[in-house]
Structure formats: structure tokens, C-alpha cells
Design a protein around this motif. Sequence first.
Motif, PDB file in Angstrom:
ATOM      1  N   VAL A   4      26.305  49.654  18.349  1.00 14.71           N
ATOM      2  CA  VAL A   4      26.861  49.425  17.011  1.00 14.71           C
ATOM      3  C   VAL A   4      25.861  49.824  15.927  1.00 14.71           C
ATOM      4  N   SER A   5      26.378  50.065  14.745  1.00 15.22           N
ATOM      5  CA  SER A   5      25.561  50.297  13.546  1.00 15.22           C
ATOM      6  C   SER A   5      24.482  51.367  13.713  1.00 15.22           C
ATOM      7  N   THR A   6      24.800  52.439  14.432  1.00 15.99           N
ATOM      8  CA  THR A   6      23.802  53.493  14.634  1.00 15.99           C
ATOM      9  C   THR A   6      23.595  54.344  13.383  1.00 15.99           C
ATOM     10  N   SER A   7      24.505  54.206  12.403  1.00 16.15           N
ATOM     11  CA  SER A   7      24.390  55.053  11.218  1.00 16.15           C
ATOM     12  C   SER A   7      23.086  54.839  10.448  1.00 16.15           C
ATOM     13  N   VAL A   8      22.423  53.699  10.693  1.00 15.57           N
ATOM     14  CA  VAL A   8      21.154  53.464   9.983  1.00 15.57           C
ATOM     15  C   VAL A   8      20.103  54.520  10.330  1.00 15.57           C
ATOM     16  N   LYS A   9      20.342  55.255  11.415  1.00 19.19           N
ATOM     17  CA  LYS A   9      19.401  56.331  11.780  1.00 19.19           C
ATOM     18  C   LYS A   9      19.451  57.476  10.767  1.00 19.19           C
ATOM     19  N   ASN A  10      20.556  57.558  10.021  1.00 20.75           N
ATOM     20  CA  ASN A  10      20.664  58.593   8.989  1.00 20.75           C
ATOM     21  C   ASN A  10      19.975  58.112   7.730  1.00 20.75           C
TER      22      ASN A  10
ATOM     23  N   THR B 199      19.794  58.406   4.386  1.00 24.52           N
ATOM     24  CA  THR B 199      20.475  59.030   3.247  1.00 24.52           C
ATOM     25  C   THR B 199      19.697  58.873   1.938  1.00 24.52           C
TER      26      THR B 199
ATOM     27  N   ASP C 261      26.778  51.024  -0.192  1.00 25.81           N
ATOM     28  CA  ASP C 261      26.085  51.508   0.995  1.00 25.81           C
ATOM     29  C   ASP C 261      25.330  50.450   1.771  1.00 25.81           C
ATOM     30  N   SER C 262      25.540  49.188   1.479  1.00 24.97           N
ATOM     31  CA  SER C 262      24.772  48.107   2.121  1.00 24.97           C
ATOM     32  C   SER C 262      23.278  48.411   2.075  1.00 24.97           C
TER      33      SER C 262
ATOM     34  N   HIS D  25      17.872  54.376   2.575  1.00 28.37           N
ATOM     35  CA  HIS D  25      19.316  54.594   2.619  1.00 28.37           C
ATOM     36  C   HIS D  25      19.991  54.669   1.259  1.00 28.37           C
TER      37      HIS D  25
ATOM     38  N   SER E  73      24.382  50.805   6.666  1.00 33.04           N
ATOM     39  CA  SER E  73      24.113  51.903   5.737  1.00 33.04           C
ATOM     40  C   SER E  73      23.948  53.216   6.514  1.00 33.04           C
TER      41      SER E  73
ATOM     42  N   THR F 163      27.704  55.450  13.903  1.00 32.68           N
ATOM     43  CA  THR F 163      28.789  54.606  13.397  1.00 32.68           C
ATOM     44  C   THR F 163      28.203  53.473  12.562  1.00 32.68           C
TER      45      THR F 163
ATOM     46  N   PHE G   8      30.020  50.768  12.006  1.00 30.21           N
ATOM     47  CA  PHE G   8      30.810  49.586  12.348  1.00 30.21           C
ATOM     48  C   PHE G   8      30.106  48.708  13.369  1.00 30.21           C
TER      49      PHE G   8
END
Lengths: 302, 303
Positions: free
Chosen positions: A221-227, A229, A256-257, A273, B20, B63, B65
Motif C-alpha cells: 500500500v501507499s507506494t506512491s510516496v516513492k515519487n 513530486t 497532496d497529503s 512531495h 502523497s 499507488t 491507496f
Amino acid sequence: MYRIRFHGRGGEGMKTASRILGSSFFFEGFQVQDAPKYGAERRGAPVSAYVRADHKQIYERGEIHKPDLIVIADETLLHVTRNTVLEGIHENTVIFIISAMSNSELEEIINSGKSIIKIDPAALPENYHRFLSPITASASACFTGKIQSSNLIRGVKDELKTVKDDLIIENVAIAEKIFNEMKSYSGIVTETGEITVLRDPQLITLPLHNSSIATPVIRTVSTSVKNQTGSWRTARPVVLYEKCSGCMMCNVYCPDSAITKNKDGFPVIDYNHCKGCLICCEVCPSGAIRKENEKIRRSETV
Amino acid sequence: MSEGLIKNIKDLAGEHNLASGTSICAGCGALETVKLFCDILGKNTVFVNAAGCMTLLAIYPFTPFSGSWLYTAMASASAGAQGIRDALDILIKKGRLSAAEDLKVIVLTGDGSAYGMGLSATSAAIDRCLDFYYLCYNNEGYGNTGHQDSAATPYGARTATSSSGAGFIGRKKDLFSIWAAHKPAYLATVIAAEPMDFARKVETAMKIKGPKMFISLAPCPTGWHYEPHQTVSIGKLAVQTGIWPLKEYKDGKVTHTKVIKEKLPVEEYLKLQGRFEHLFTPEKNLVLINEIQSSVDQYWIDI
């Protein structure tokens, strides 16, 4: 055939630049293709666009993998998507970049041994960010040595015909200025002939797997933090803790939290981020978040 | 104000359930909507996402989520939700999933899908009393492809496909009434700029079984042509001018949850957005502005 690729961030005008250059080539009698690469274009996200121009019918399609000229409007791209930006450099590729870095720094990062033409933002008007399309398009036009300034101007006007007159005049003026300043590089970008892409397809038949292993599945879950931004930012919000009441409105409204709460209950901005939308500055009831220029802050940190 | 867990706006602050690092535009009103929705609903969720801007939330292998996400074509997200709900019910029935581990199924689509292509599948899902949530982030156009007009585009707005003259000549479809005519379990309009109204409505819906529908106005800096920092202010103005009525449908009745006594003129909302710039320059188009104003006034007279 000329193959030219533009790289920038969404909003910097690289699609427009490709269209200005494409139209200018067209007015010179070339056959032309100009298009942005469709994908996840976003304001601030890396985007690219390309131009092909030839006196013959163009049968090549799709992205340009062997560019004769690479235009980089935003130097921060070299830190995030270097391989995409510099993809397919060949022996005659010219690189054009707008950058405040020194030539040796640039050569170290790009490390291609190719000619790099640089414009330092200090040599441009202060609001040059609004004019990256005419700047990059006119420099590229000049580098080919095949486009007359009158056809470049026609290209600028043609592409901008829906905007206000005074804005067109400003764009034309800066295009003419850059075109003249770059005269010493006229003809530095040369055409490359047919690139043979037709090969024996060497088809491989893939076995049919069931969907549990054949479908892309994200198992964490929440792997987007690797980006990270944070590199999208052009402006940076800074919390002034002496004024902050800890009401956390910034945290609630940040899309964007990217604002967290520290143990004392005050907001902390996650600069890895934060995309710099500045909603936090706008919603802060105490005026405790200040907007600062990202470029200046970044150079201070370096 | 609220009988749920969220009693004041500070309860919405702190850690968030949506991570984020997404490649959504800076200042996106839709992302703000999804973030708020995830915070109120909790982590046990599965999102069924029709093609649109929010598709970019989960680009393999990334993701934001904390639960699962399924990508569908524009017309079939509600059908996808039916499949997932059925699968969960079967797993629970067979004892392979405890009732405590059950997931909330949420359809997430933009207005292109909700107001247009996906309407039929959604209509059928409501007919079948599917127990799901539907969250439409309405940015009033096909935002992901350059903002062409959709059935949710307001009268007079400029889009990529109505770029000249007076802007879009169509009238925004009244999806709230269309969905209400299906008699769903719950239906509401919301906006992230009014988080407490939003929270109360989601918390109300959480107690109800059946189709729970939300239409959220999602200000879009890229497509509406304004600076990203104005997303919340423009959202608040949409409510204060009466352009975006906040209301809910429950037990066969429509209630307006925020009635503005002294509404601001619609001009205050329109003039901040580049998509309405032609109403103000080179000269003010009073005919069109008055037309928009009187349609808003008429709405509030009629209710």
C-alpha cells in the motif's frame, strides 16, 4: 530529416514550442510532423513534444528515439528523468538547455561529449518562464539554418492567434531577439537520413498465464510516496511558526497529503512531495505560511 | 453539527489515508475530494476507477491507496463494483473473509463517465440496489485529455471544444435529479472546500445500505484556467454564489444542507476563472452574465 525533441514541465510551453517550430518549417516548404507525447501530462510534471521535418513525405511515426536536437527547457529534468531526456543521443546530436549551471557542471551531468548550447536565465528577461515557447522554438529554428526569421514570426503568430494582441507582440519580440542572438550557431543542427527501423520482428509467443500472475498487481500500500513530486515546485510554502496557531487548516486542505503534524501539534511541510500549489498559504487564517521563490531557495540549499 | 466521529474540522487534520506522491496536477480539487473521502471512510476500501484524471492515482507500481484499486473502462465502473461486491459477499458467506474484514466498494469517476458514458451502468446498479458508494469528481469537462466539454460543462464556459464565441452552448445536465429519480438509498452534492458538510454526508451514508451517491464539484486549475492556490477559494465561492447547491436526497426527500441567505453575485465566481474570461474582456458581456445569474436565481426560487 530533422528530428527535434523538446523537454520541459507541463505549463512551460513545450507543446506550443513544437507547434511554432513545426509551422515555421511548414512555411519554408517542409513536410512536418509536430506533436506532444500523450501520457500523463500535468502542470509541473515532465512532458515532451517532437518535430519531424523533411522535404520528402515522412513515413516515420511515433516518438523520436534518435534526435538531432534535444531542447531542455527545465534543467531540473536532468535530475529526475535524465535517461528519457537524453535518450538516443547520436554523434551529431546537439543539446540546447536553459540553465544557470556552469558549462562544466552541465557537461558532468549530461556526460555525452556532445555540443551543449546554453542560455543562462540571467541573460533573459525576468519573466522568461512565460516565454519558453518562443525562446526554444526560435533558437531551434536558428540552429537548423533553414528557417528565415519571417517564417518563424509567421509560425509564432499562427500558433498564438487566439491570445491577446499585446501578448503576441511580446512573443514575437522575444523570438526575434533569440533568433538574432543565436545566429552564430546557424546550421549547427544537421539532418540525419533514414533511420532503419524495419527489422525481422523475431516474434516470441508468450505462454498464456492466468490473471493472478499475468496482471500487474501492486501488493504494497501507499507506494506512491516513492515519487518525489517536490521537484514540481516553482514556489515554496514556508511555515512561520511564530505566527502559526496550529489550527491545521493547511493539513486539511492540502490535496497532496504533503503536510504532517509534529508532536507539538504544528504543521510540517513535506518538501519531498509538496508540489507548490500554495493552497496552504491561501487557507491559513493567521497568514503564517509564506510563499518563497523555489529556485532561490534551492540554490541556497545547494 | 455532526453526530458522527467528525465533530469539527480539526478532526479531519493529521495523518491521511491517501498517500502523497501522485502524479495529479498541483492544486487539484478532485484529489482534495478523494483525500477527504478516504479520510472519512477509513482504510477498508476498494476503489473501482473509470478512466479519467484519477486513473493517474495508481500507475503501476505506485499507488496512494491503503486498499485495493481496480481500473475499468469509462462506461463500466458501476458494473465492476457489482462484481467486487458479489465476490466479497461470497467470500464472507463461505467464511473465507470475516465480516469485520469486509471492504467498502467505491466507484470513482469523473463527470465524463458519471454524466455521460457511465450513466447506463450506474442506473442499472441503482436498480439492483447495489450496496456501494459512487464518488463523482465533477471538474465540468474531460479534464484528462485537455478539457473538452462534457455533459457537466456549465453554460458559457470555454473548453477545448468550445473555444470561441460565447463558450459552451449546452446546459449542464442535472445529474442529481436523474439519480434521485432512481430513488437511491442516499445521494448528495458535496465539495471539498466545505469539509464539514462533506464529512456529515459521508458519515450519514455510512450507516445506510444500498447505493450511496456523491457528486463533488472539483475545481480544476488546469482546465478552468486559474492559479492552483485558488482551488479552495473558488470552491467556497461556488457555494456562496449559489452556483453549486449543497443538498442531499434521503427517504424520498431533497434537503438543502447549506442555504446561503445573502448570495454573492455569480460574477465573483466567474471572474476568477480563465474559462469565463470572455465574459469580462474586451468588454463585459452583461447579457450572458445576467443569463447565468438568473438561472441560478431561478433555481433557488424553485426549490
